[in-house]
Design an enzyme around this catalytic site. Structure first.
Site, mmCIF file in Angstrom:
data_model
loop_
_atom_site.group_PDB
_atom_site.id
_atom_site.type_symbol
_atom_site.label_atom_id
_atom_site.label_comp_id
_atom_site.label_asym_id
_atom_site.label_seq_id
_atom_site.Cartn_x
_atom_site.Cartn_y
_atom_site.Cartn_z
ATOM 1 C CG HIS A 355 -1.964 1.325 1.709
ATOM 2 N ND1 HIS A 355 -2.303 0.960 2.988
ATOM 3 C CD2 HIS A 355 -2.427 0.342 0.915
ATOM 4 C CE1 HIS A 355 -2.932 -0.201 2.980
ATOM 5 N NE2 HIS A 355 -3.026 -0.604 1.710
ATOM 6 C CE LYS A 543 6.812 7.881 12.784
ATOM 7 N NZ LYS A 543 5.439 7.549 12.590
ATOM 8 N NE ARG A 544 11.858 1.680 5.405
ATOM 9 C CZ ARG A 544 11.885 0.879 4.351
ATOM 10 N NH1 ARG A 544 11.245 -0.274 4.377
ATOM 11 N NH2 ARG A 544 12.572 1.199 3.284
ATOM 12 C CE LYS A 549 7.025 6.759 7.059
ATOM 13 N NZ LYS A 549 5.677 6.448 7.588
ATOM 14 C CB THR A 651 -0.493 1.266 11.813
ATOM 15 O OG1 THR A 651 0.726 1.044 11.090
ATOM 16 C CG2 THR A 651 -1.665 1.223 10.853
ATOM 17 C CE LYS A 655 1.462 -1.492 14.730
ATOM 18 N NZ LYS A 655 2.385 -1.487 13.578
HETATM 19 C C1 26Q Z 1 6.318 0.014 -4.966
HETATM 20 C C2 26Q Z 1 6.973 -0.200 -6.175
HETATM 21 C C3 26Q Z 1 8.251 -0.731 -6.202
HETATM 22 C C4 26Q Z 1 8.874 -1.073 -5.004
HETATM 23 C C5 26Q Z 1 8.226 -0.881 -3.805
HETATM 24 C C6 26Q Z 1 6.952 -0.329 -3.788
HETATM 25 C C7 26Q Z 1 6.265 -0.095 -2.512
HETATM 26 C C8 26Q Z 1 6.408 -0.993 -1.470
HETATM 27 C C9 26Q Z 1 5.799 -0.751 -0.249
HETATM 28 C C10 26Q Z 1 5.487 1.020 -2.331
HETATM 29 C C11 26Q Z 1 4.862 1.244 -1.110
HETATM 30 C C12 26Q Z 1 5.024 0.360 -0.061
HETATM 31 C C13 26Q Z 1 4.434 0.571 1.265
HETATM 32 C C14 26Q Z 1 3.701 1.607 1.592
HETATM 33 C C15 26Q Z 1 3.202 1.776 2.961
HETATM 34 O O1 26Q Z 1 3.609 1.055 3.869
HETATM 35 N N1 26Q Z 1 2.302 2.723 3.176
HETATM 36 C C16 26Q Z 1 1.774 2.959 4.515
HETATM 37 O O2 26Q Z 1 0.619 2.155 4.665
HETATM 38 C C17 26Q Z 1 0.147 2.207 5.994
HETATM 39 C C18 26Q Z 1 -1.011 1.237 6.100
HETATM 40 O O3 26Q Z 1 -2.118 1.741 5.452
HETATM 41 C C19 26Q Z 1 -0.241 3.619 6.387
HETATM 42 O O4 26Q Z 1 -0.583 3.615 7.749
HETATM 43 C C20 26Q Z 1 0.910 4.577 6.140
HETATM 44 O O5 26Q Z 1 0.486 5.902 6.360
HETATM 45 C C21 26Q Z 1 1.423 4.420 4.724
HETATM 46 O O6 26Q Z 1 2.561 5.228 4.528
#
Ligand code: 26Q
Length: 809
Positions: A355, A543-544, A549, A651, A655
């Protein structure tokens, strides 16, 4: 039970009596929520059991979606919709003097995720069940979901999100299905009859208790399962013989340390931090999930030699990648298979989605943490690495550099992405351009080694939640116009194209947007006291919060617009309301600074009478699924402005499009495909392309300071970050200023600024022609069917998982 509103009313009254001991008059909204929730569950239990029996008896191949995050939001409305009983309930309740909306408002969001990746998992579950596909979720039952955000003096403050305080009506605790997960200790090797056995000793034992949540398909009989694991202490394991006063404290300490495993969701979504508890969480749910899958598989088969023919396991990013060595461990140590057979089954079972391309987000665990916590798993990873490197050596003899680059264990770290690629049969990106970047850059060497593993699966969203449920008036208009087949076949939204130019359809689309804007304006008024003009363009970025971003690009442009309006209050612009919502990771200082900046600029602009109400800025606190559901249907403009090459897919963009907002965006992630679907005239594209951005990164040569010195508009707004122009409280934004100038603007904010400003001007021009605007809007809705997660999940089912629809009898 729900066959008519009369029956419903009777049952509901009875439920209130039996559960709460109260009459309708005495019951609180929470009582009513719980009663209705339990009715829904009882009602769906029959199908839940039938689904399980059916999968078991047909011995169907099933997929298990392993994810650290399931960002479910609320479930009552979608469950009622999917069961096809929301109308009956609403009418029945109405006759009892109760508003269903008031009951639904009681439900807390299940915020068991950070953002896109977690919400994607939730959308996939809905699509799997709605497409009759045998697919389940496996994750962690966090006691605390993503933090609650408060804005105090313009700053983000985080509060714990204890979403379970009133209990969770959707879950069933299944203590009888608990399994043991082992941490730490030592591994002893013992030879018996010429075979080596690995004995794990002196380990810490943790009990994993599953909580099952039904996943109800849309108007079918499929009810799949989301199994969330909770960590509990295995007190039975404690040595009670030696119990004395001091040991009692030890027991409590042990209990607390065990329970901490499923205590909280880590709030960083793009920055890997090597926290040992996070690694514990990963192994915890992966081991528990695999054990429970194998236990049910074993009810039907004596051996696991055909495991991959009946089970597919998908890992949502690398967070569950320990499923690879854990499955190897079970197959070898517990089932007695040899390495080669176990490896073949493992690789054929596992598939992996990436991702992100941000290197700081890639998971790499220091061996010093990994090895003592998971000694047997480490041995297996070591062996996987050994064999993998040997294979590379044969293929690329002497190419040490390449082998070092691709190794799973290198520089004292376990590289989780490398483990995930080596240990799975499929690796996919989440939008076309993202997959191409993986193949050409981030995972180039792996692609060269195994090109057949790589494939694209462009993300999608469940149009049932994001259109049918959140925008019922628009959904109603669509159904009235093209019939209701689109609900099960979202590609049929395309039939709306022929209505795009129809005056009355345009007017009705416009009216619905207007109503949605008025609802949102009311909510903004209630929450912040701010009055916004519902005739203005609602321009939304939710968004985050992350540098890539580029919320900062949006703010700088607003500052510039404000400067122009101050200089010329008669400037001919369509009034705008800029709406933001975003959580920043608690330790991400720059992101938190941007939140403060938005609020600082908002405070000054919103009270400036000289600009004649042409500009308003709203920051909505605590952005989450249920808030998104209120904001998105009211948006005119969808801001998707990431630095090209950085957003894997996005995503939110889908929406908004589905709800008739026009995208203002870069050619990044899935925006590229949205652009292709709707065509140049129905989207506002600006900025560097992926190729331009990548060559700019590669070539160096970009100097943010040159732009600063050359462009007065940019210079003015950057200076305003640090000269106190916007802040009453003396706060300055040196960190943002520094990141753009001294740190040379890693995400091309200044480079894209003028192109972005021009795109805004085009939005302004376009909005003046309402007929043309709603034609654009309708074209976007018509083409949004491609971005339904039904399409995405069908592609995974066919090309990766090899699973098939099962009609539940
Ligand atoms: C990893 C290690 C330690 C703590 C947290 C994490 C961690 C947690 C969540 C790393 C990444 C995430 C989430 C990533 C994420 O949401 N990525 C998004 O995924 C979407 C679905 O595929 C995409 O549409 C977005 O572009 C992408 O940023």
């Amino acid at each position: 039970m729900f066959s008519s509103k009369e029956v419903f009313k009777e049952e509901f009254i009875e439920k209130l009596e039996s559960m709460q001991g109260k009459t309708v008059e005495e019951a609180t909204n929470i009582d009513k929520y719980q009663a209705l929730g339990h009715m829904i569950r009882e009602y769906s239990n029959k199908n839940w059991m039938a689904t399980n029996t059916c999968y078991f008896e047909k011995h169907e191949k099933q997929v298990y979606y392993f994810s650290m995050e399931f960002l479910l939001g609320k479930l009552m409305e979608s469950n009622l919709m999917n069961l096809g009983v929301r109308g009956v309930c609403e009418e029945g309740l109405h006759e009892l003097g109760i508003r269903l909306d008031d009951i639904e408002a009681q439900e807390p969001d299940a915020g068991l995720g950070n953002g896109g990746l977690g919400r994607l998992a939730a959308c996939f579950l809905d699509s799997l069940a709605s497409l009759h596909l045998p697919g389940h979720g496996c994750g962690i039952r966090y006691k605390y979901g993503l933090f609650e955000q408060k804005i105090v003096d313009g700053y983000q403050v985080e509060l714990p999100e204890y979403w379970l305080k009133e209990g969770n009506i959707w879950e069933i605790r299944r203590s009888n299905l608990a399994v043991e997960v082992r941490f730490g200790g030592e591994v002893r090797m013992e030879e018996q009859n010429g075979r080596w056995y690995f004995l794990h000793e002196k380990y810490e034992s943790v009990l994993a208790v599953p909580y099952d949540v039904p996943v109800i398909g849309y108007k079918n009989k499929t009810v799949n399962t989301l199994r969330l694991w909770s960590a509990e202490s295995n007190i039975r394991d404690f040595d009670f013989q030696t119990l004395n006063k001091r040991d009692y404290h030890k027991i409590l300490e042990y209990k607390r340390s065990v329970e901490s495993i499923s205590e909280l969701l880590y709030p960083d979504d793009s920055n890997h931090e090597g926290k040992i508890l996070r690694l514990k969480q990963q192994y915890f749910f992966v081991s528990a999930g695999l054990q429970s899958i194998i236990r049910s598989y074993r009810k039907l088969e004596d051996t696991l030699v055909d495991f991959h023919r009946k089970v597919a396991i998908h890992i949502n990013d690398t967070h569950p990648a320990l499923a690879i060595p854990e499955l190897m461990r079970i197959l070898m140590d517990e089932e007695g298979m040899d390495w080669d057979e176990a490896w073949k089954i493992t690789v054929q079972t596992i598939s992996y989605t990436n991702h992100t391309t941000l290197s700081e987000a890639l998971e790499r665990w220091p061996v010093d943490i990994f090895k003592p916590l998971l000694p047997r798993i480490y041995m297996i990873v070591d062996e996987i690495n050994e064999r993998f490197c040997r294979e590379l050596w044969e293929k690329y003899p002497g190419d040490w550099e390449r082998i070092h680059k691709m190794a799973i264990l290198a520089d004292g770290q376990v590289k989780m992405a490398h483990l995930a690629i080596a240990g799975s049969h499929s690796v996919n990106g989440v939008a076309e351009v993202h997959t191409e970047i993986l193949k050409a850059r981030e995972m180039k060497e792996f692609y060269e080694l195994s090109p057949d593993k790589f494939n694209n699966k462009t993300n999608g969203i469940t149009h049932r939640r994001w259109l049918l449920n959140t925008n019922p008036r628009l959904a109603g208009l669509i159904t009235e116009t093209i019939g209701d087949r689109w609900i099960q076949h979202p590609a049929e939204l395309l039939h709306l194209r022929k209505a795009a130019n129809d005056n009355s359809f345009q007017e009705r689309t416009a009216q619905i947007k207007q109503q949605n804007k008025e609802n949102l304006a009311r909510m903004i008024k209630d929450k912040s006291g701010l009055l916004v003009d519902t005739q203005s363009i609602f321009d939304v970025q939710v968004k985050r919060l992350h540098a890539y971003k580029r919320q900062i690009l949006n703010v700088l442009h607003i500052m510039d617009l404000y400067n122009r309006l101050r200089a010329n209050p008669n400037l001919d612009t369509v009034p705008r309301t800029f709406i933001f919502g975003a959580k920043a990771a608690p330790g991400y200082h720059l992101a938190k600074s941007v939140i403060k900046l938005i609020n600082t600029v908002a405070a000054k602009v919103n009270r400036d009478k000289t600009i004649q109400g042409k500009l308003k800025i709203v920051f909505l606190e605590n952005y989450r699924v249920s808030l998104a559901e209120k904001i998105i249907p009211a948006a005119d403009i969808s801001e998707q402005i990431s630095a090209a090459s950085k957003e894997a897919s996005g995503t939110g963009n889908m929406k908004f499009m589905m709800n008739g907002a026009i995208t203002l965006g870069t050619l990044d992630g899935a925006n590229v495909e949205i652009h292709r679907e709707v065509g140049d005239n129905n989207i506002f594209i600006f900025g560097l392309t992926v190729e331009e951005a990548l060559s700019c990164y590669a070539g160096g040569g970009y100097r943010a300071k040159d732009i600063y010195n050359r462009d007065l508009r940019i210079k003015t707004v950057l200076d305003q970050l640090v000269n106190g122009f916007f802040s009453d409280d003396g706060v300055q934004f040196n960190d943002i200023y520094y990141s753009l100038l001294t740190n040379n603007d890693e995400f091309f904010v200044l480079k894209d600024f003028s192109s972005y400003a021009r795109a805004h001007q085009m939005v302004d021009d376009a909005y003046r022609n309402k007929k043309r605007w709603y034609e654009m809007s309708i074209i976007n809705i018509a083409h949004s069917g491609k971005f339904s997660s039904d399409r995405t999940v069908s592609e995974y089912a066919e090309h990766i998982w090899n699973i098939h629809p099962v009609t539940i009898s």
